[in-house]
Write a protein that holds these residues in place. Structure first.
Motif, mmCIF file in Angstrom:
data_model
loop_
_atom_site.group_PDB
_atom_site.id
_atom_site.type_symbol
_atom_site.label_atom_id
_atom_site.label_comp_id
_atom_site.label_asym_id
_atom_site.label_seq_id
_atom_site.Cartn_x
_atom_site.Cartn_y
_atom_site.Cartn_z
ATOM 1 N N LEU A 68 0.826 -1.207 0.000
ATOM 2 C CA LEU A 68 0.000 0.000 0.000
ATOM 3 C C LEU A 68 0.866 1.264 0.000
ATOM 4 N N GLU A 69 2.067 1.171 0.549
ATOM 5 C CA GLU A 69 2.958 2.334 0.633
ATOM 6 C C GLU A 69 4.096 2.284 -0.377
ATOM 7 N N GLU A 70 4.506 1.083 -0.790
ATOM 8 C CA GLU A 70 5.663 0.941 -1.692
ATOM 9 C C GLU A 70 5.465 -0.248 -2.606
ATOM 10 N N THR A 71 6.167 -0.201 -3.746
ATOM 11 C CA THR A 71 6.200 -1.355 -4.648
ATOM 12 C C THR A 71 7.656 -1.663 -4.948
ATOM 13 N N ALA A 72 8.042 -2.908 -4.826
ATOM 14 C CA ALA A 72 9.406 -3.311 -5.192
ATOM 15 C C ALA A 72 9.325 -4.389 -6.261
ATOM 16 N N ILE A 73 10.016 -4.175 -7.364
ATOM 17 C CA ILE A 73 10.096 -5.206 -8.405
ATOM 18 C C ILE A 73 11.419 -5.929 -8.170
ATOM 19 N N ILE A 74 11.355 -7.203 -7.871
ATOM 20 C CA ILE A 74 12.555 -7.922 -7.419
ATOM 21 C C ILE A 74 13.026 -8.909 -8.477
ATOM 22 N N PHE A 75 14.284 -8.743 -8.888
ATOM 23 C CA PHE A 75 14.936 -9.706 -9.778
ATOM 24 C C PHE A 75 15.863 -10.569 -8.914
ATOM 25 N N PRO A 76 15.881 -11.860 -9.134
ATOM 26 C CA PRO A 76 16.720 -12.706 -8.273
ATOM 27 C C PRO A 76 18.181 -12.727 -8.710
ATOM 28 N N ARG A 77 18.705 -11.572 -9.094
ATOM 29 C CA ARG A 77 20.099 -11.490 -9.529
ATOM 30 C C ARG A 77 20.487 -10.013 -9.583
ATOM 31 N N ARG A 78 21.777 -9.714 -9.724
ATOM 32 C CA ARG A 78 22.235 -8.330 -9.917
ATOM 33 C C ARG A 78 22.100 -8.008 -11.401
ATOM 34 N N LEU A 79 21.323 -6.980 -11.745
ATOM 35 C CA LEU A 79 21.147 -6.624 -13.155
ATOM 36 C C LEU A 79 22.445 -6.058 -13.711
ATOM 37 N N LYS A 80 22.620 -6.203 -15.026
ATOM 38 C CA LYS A 80 23.752 -5.537 -15.682
ATOM 39 C C LYS A 80 23.454 -4.031 -15.724
ATOM 40 N N PRO A 81 24.501 -3.187 -15.798
ATOM 41 C CA PRO A 81 24.262 -1.734 -15.768
ATOM 42 C C PRO A 81 23.238 -1.268 -16.802
ATOM 43 N N MET A 82 23.328 -1.757 -18.037
ATOM 44 C CA MET A 82 22.393 -1.299 -19.073
ATOM 45 C C MET A 82 20.974 -1.784 -18.808
ATOM 46 N N GLU A 83 20.838 -2.957 -18.207
ATOM 47 C CA GLU A 83 19.495 -3.443 -17.837
ATOM 48 C C GLU A 83 18.895 -2.529 -16.772
ATOM 49 N N LEU A 84 19.724 -2.118 -15.837
ATOM 50 C CA LEU A 84 19.267 -1.258 -14.741
ATOM 51 C C LEU A 84 18.827 0.114 -15.273
ATOM 52 N N LEU A 85 19.608 0.663 -16.200
ATOM 53 C CA LEU A 85 19.318 2.009 -16.707
ATOM 54 C C LEU A 85 17.974 2.086 -17.427
ATOM 55 N N LYS A 86 17.497 0.963 -17.951
ATOM 56 C CA LYS A 86 16.216 0.976 -18.674
ATOM 57 C C LYS A 86 15.056 1.414 -17.784
ATOM 58 N N PHE A 87 15.223 1.306 -16.465
ATOM 59 C CA PHE A 87 14.126 1.643 -15.557
ATOM 60 C C PHE A 87 14.077 3.134 -15.230
ATOM 61 N N PHE A 88 15.043 3.909 -15.714
ATOM 62 C CA PHE A 88 15.110 5.312 -15.314
ATOM 63 C C PHE A 88 14.870 6.251 -16.491
ATOM 64 N N ASN A 89 14.083 7.276 -16.203
ATOM 65 C CA ASN A 89 13.807 8.286 -17.214
ATOM 66 C C ASN A 89 13.709 9.640 -16.519
#
Ligand code: SF4
Length: 250
Positions: A68-89
């Motif tokens: 109700l207060e937060e949402t976390a999308i959890i991947f069971p691994r450390r994302l690569k830098p470029m994979e991580l950047l896709k989530f930011f705009n």
């Protein structure tokens, strides 16, 4: 998006620098995002025994913990830098830690030795505990973010440039690391990145952007525009998006 990495050993003042940047740039009207890189063995958001953890154990990826207060999308691994950047705009992205991509870096340090050890060609300033003692080191400014946040953020705004595409295509005569370092030295600007100047045709396959040089962009752009503009009712001069979703067509 402008990206800055804030590097330094534990206790050097990285978080204070990051929060000063976030707060000050927010007050200047920018959209600001951040990443905290965590290197603690065994660290995880999700814990054994939680329902979301059971979903992951069953094979789901990613798993959303939708509260109700937060949402976390959890991947069971450390994302690569470029994979991580896709989530930011955002206008600005601050990474507390090393992003392992050629972006400008602020080095926070407790001592001159630490600062010199961590400095590389992407470092454009020093800060952290060291800024209580000196204001210049090896030709770079050492600025106290807490005492003078305006001066600190003014300098960050002056030095940091739009993130390069990180394609390492070599069309500019160097790699992205070399270009980023040359921009920070004042020898080049982002306009010298060939990919950024002719970036008007973009192709994504399974969500991952495919590097296209200007020549290929021109060919694809001309062919698509020729086909689309011949269709009835299509207005010229607007963005065109095409999706091919059927695997039988591929
Ligand atoms: S042209 Fe741009 S994307 Fe290609 S290597 Fe140079 S800086 Fe990187």
């Amino acid at each position: 998006m402008k990206i800055v990495s804030i590097r330094g050993y534990k206790g050097s003042g990285k978080t204070s620098v990051a929060t000063t940047l976030i707060r000050e740039l927010k007050s200047r009207g920018y959209k600001v995002s951040s990443v905290k890189s965590i290197h603690m063995e065994g660290w995880r958001i999700d814990q054994p025994g939680k329902n979301s953890y059971a979903h992951r154990e069953a094979g789901a990826e990613p798993v959303a913990a939708w509260g109700l207060e937060e949402t976390a999308i959890i991947f069971p691994r450390r994302l690569k830098p470029m994979e991580l950047l896709k989530f930011f705009n955002a206008d600005w992205l601050f990474v507390e830690g090393d992003l392992h991509l050629p972006v400008p870096q602020i080095v926070c340090a407790k001592s001159v030795e630490d600062a010199q050890e961590l400095r590389n060609g992407l470092t454009f300033m020093f800060s952290g505990i060291l800024s209580n003692e000196i204001d210049e080191l090896d030709g770079l400014p050492v600025i106290n973010a807490l005492e003078d946040p305006q001066k600190f953020v003014d300098f960050v705004e002056e030095k940091v440039f739009q993130a390069l595409p990180f394609f390492d295509c070599g069309d500019c005569g160097m790699d992205c690391q070399g270009m980023a370092e040359a921009i920070l030295r004042g020898e080049k600007t982002v306009k010298d990145c060939v990919m950024m100047q002719k970036d008007n045709v973009q192709i994504f396959v399974a969500g991952k952007r495919v590097p296209l040089n200007p020549f290929v962009q021109n060919i694809i752009g001309s062919v698509v525009k020729g086909a689309v503009y011949s269709l009835k009712g299509v207005e010229k001069g607007k963005e065109i998006r095409i999706k091919i979703l059927d695997p039988d067509l591929l």
